[in-house]
Design an enzyme around this catalytic site. Structure first.
Site, PDB file in Angstrom:
ATOM      1  N   PRO A  66       0.805  -1.221   0.000  1.00  0.00           N
ATOM      2  CA  PRO A  66       0.000   0.000   0.000  1.00  0.00           C
ATOM      3  C   PRO A  66       0.836   1.268   0.000  1.00  0.00           C
ATOM      4  CG  PRO A  66      -0.908  -1.574   1.537  1.00  0.00           C
ATOM      5  CD  PRO A  66       0.421  -2.128   1.100  1.00  0.00           C
ATOM      6  N   CYS A  67       0.435   2.209  -0.828  1.00  0.00           N
ATOM      7  CA  CYS A  67       1.066   3.530  -0.837  1.00  0.00           C
ATOM      8  C   CYS A  67       0.509   4.405   0.274  1.00  0.00           C
ATOM      9  CB  CYS A  67       0.844   4.208  -2.186  1.00  0.00           C
ATOM     10  SG  CYS A  67       1.705   3.401  -3.552  1.00  0.00           S
ATOM     11  N   THR A  68      -0.715   4.114   0.705  1.00  0.00           N
ATOM     12  CA  THR A  68      -1.368   4.904   1.742  1.00  0.00           C
ATOM     13  C   THR A  68      -1.050   4.320   3.104  1.00  0.00           C
ATOM     14  OG1 THR A  68      -3.183   5.214   0.178  1.00  0.00           O
ATOM     15  CG2 THR A  68      -3.558   5.931   2.444  1.00  0.00           C
TER      16      THR A  68
END
Length: 300
Positions: A115-117
């Site tokens: 995940p980038c978030t």
């Protein structure tokens, strides 16, 4: 190209769209949002809307970094969205309403994509729900518009559920970057000049979750070429329009320009019509895909 420590502010998160010839992310963003809200990380679902997700799957079946299970079933037991809603209903001044997406396990071993978030935080101040997103990494050309759309839609959903108005949206990024192979596309986008901020219609007041379930069920049927009549689903025109957008995307993939034009006439809001028009124009240039089922979609 990279910028570090970037902070973006949307004073009106409903202005989550822009009208541009180069980037039409409405349909893929809506599909990605519903993928999240389905609680699944199935590749087949999101690949229908965003082809490049196939590169993020390790087994061709699931997307390890998919947000849906992390939102609604983190560690197999935590519905983080519901937890945030219940917390803010019971204590509106709480500073604990945080959804964690990034996990310590994500860097404990090598994955194709993680995940980038990292986190989503929600604060109620002055009867408005403000949202703060922190991204470890963000692709400025492809990822950023999708993230803004999905997260501000989630912000509005939670605000409606609690019974407050939507507030400001802040988007913090550790590394905001543009890949070299996207540079020409980004330059063409910027060369268009000013892109107006387009306000989506307000989400109807009241608890939205029944309508979301109806739209999710309709999405499954549309994606699988099953029968859907949006005006008979028992949901408000706002939600009916989202179903029609899903149908339009299906017809775009089928190369059915005439049917797209007919659905455009049924839309309750004019906001989406420029996006629909472009899909109709491009549909005839696109080879039709093989339908998955036998039923065609009625123009409701």
């Amino acid at each position: 190209m990279e910028m570090t420590g970037v902070l973006l502010l949307l004073t009106n998160p409903r202005a989550r769209l822009s009208r541009t010839e180069q980037k039409q992310h409405l349909f893929s963003s809506l599909g990605e949002l519903l993928w999240y809200l389905s609680g699944t990380n199935d590749l087949d679902f999101i690949h229908y809307y965003v082809k490049r997700y196939k590169d993020e799957s390790e087994d061709g079946v699931k997307v390890y970094g998919g947000y849906g299970p992390r939102f609604l079933n983190m560690d197999g037991r935590h519905n983080q969205v519901q937890n945030v809603i219940e917390l803010l209903k019971s204590k509106r001044t709480s500073r604990r309403a945080v959804i964690q997406i990034f996990s310590a396990a994500d860097i404990a071993k090598v994955h194709v994509e993680i995940p980038c978030t990292c986190t989503l935080q929600f604060l109620i101040r002055g009867e408005r729900l403000h949202m703060f997103t922190y991204m470890r990494s963000n692709d400025a050309f492809f990822g950023l518009p999708h993230d803004i759309f999905a997260f501000t839609m989630l912000q509005e959903i939670i605000a409606r559920t609690i019974g407050v108005e939507i507030g400001e949206y802040r988007h913090a990024v550790g590394s905001l970057h543009l890949y070299e192979d996207h540079k020409k596309q980004a330059e063409a986008y910027l060369d268009e000049g000013f892109q107006s901020r387009i306000l989506m219609p307000q989400m109807p007041t009241g608890d939205p979750w029944r309508s979301i379930r109806v739209v999710r069920d309709a999405e499954f049927k549309v994606r699988n070429d099953q029968l859907v009549e949006s005006n008979k689903l028992g949901i408000a025109p706002y939600w009916q329009d989202l179903v029609r957008l899903l149908q339009i995307f299906r017809y775009f993939k089928d190369g059915a320009r005439k049917e797209i034009a007919q659905l455009a006439k049924a839309m309750a809001s004019d906001v989406f019509k420029p996006y629909i028009k472009l899909k109709a124009e491009n549909a005839k240039k696109r080879p039709a895909e093989e339908p998955k089922g036998q039923l065609r979609l009625p123009l409701g």
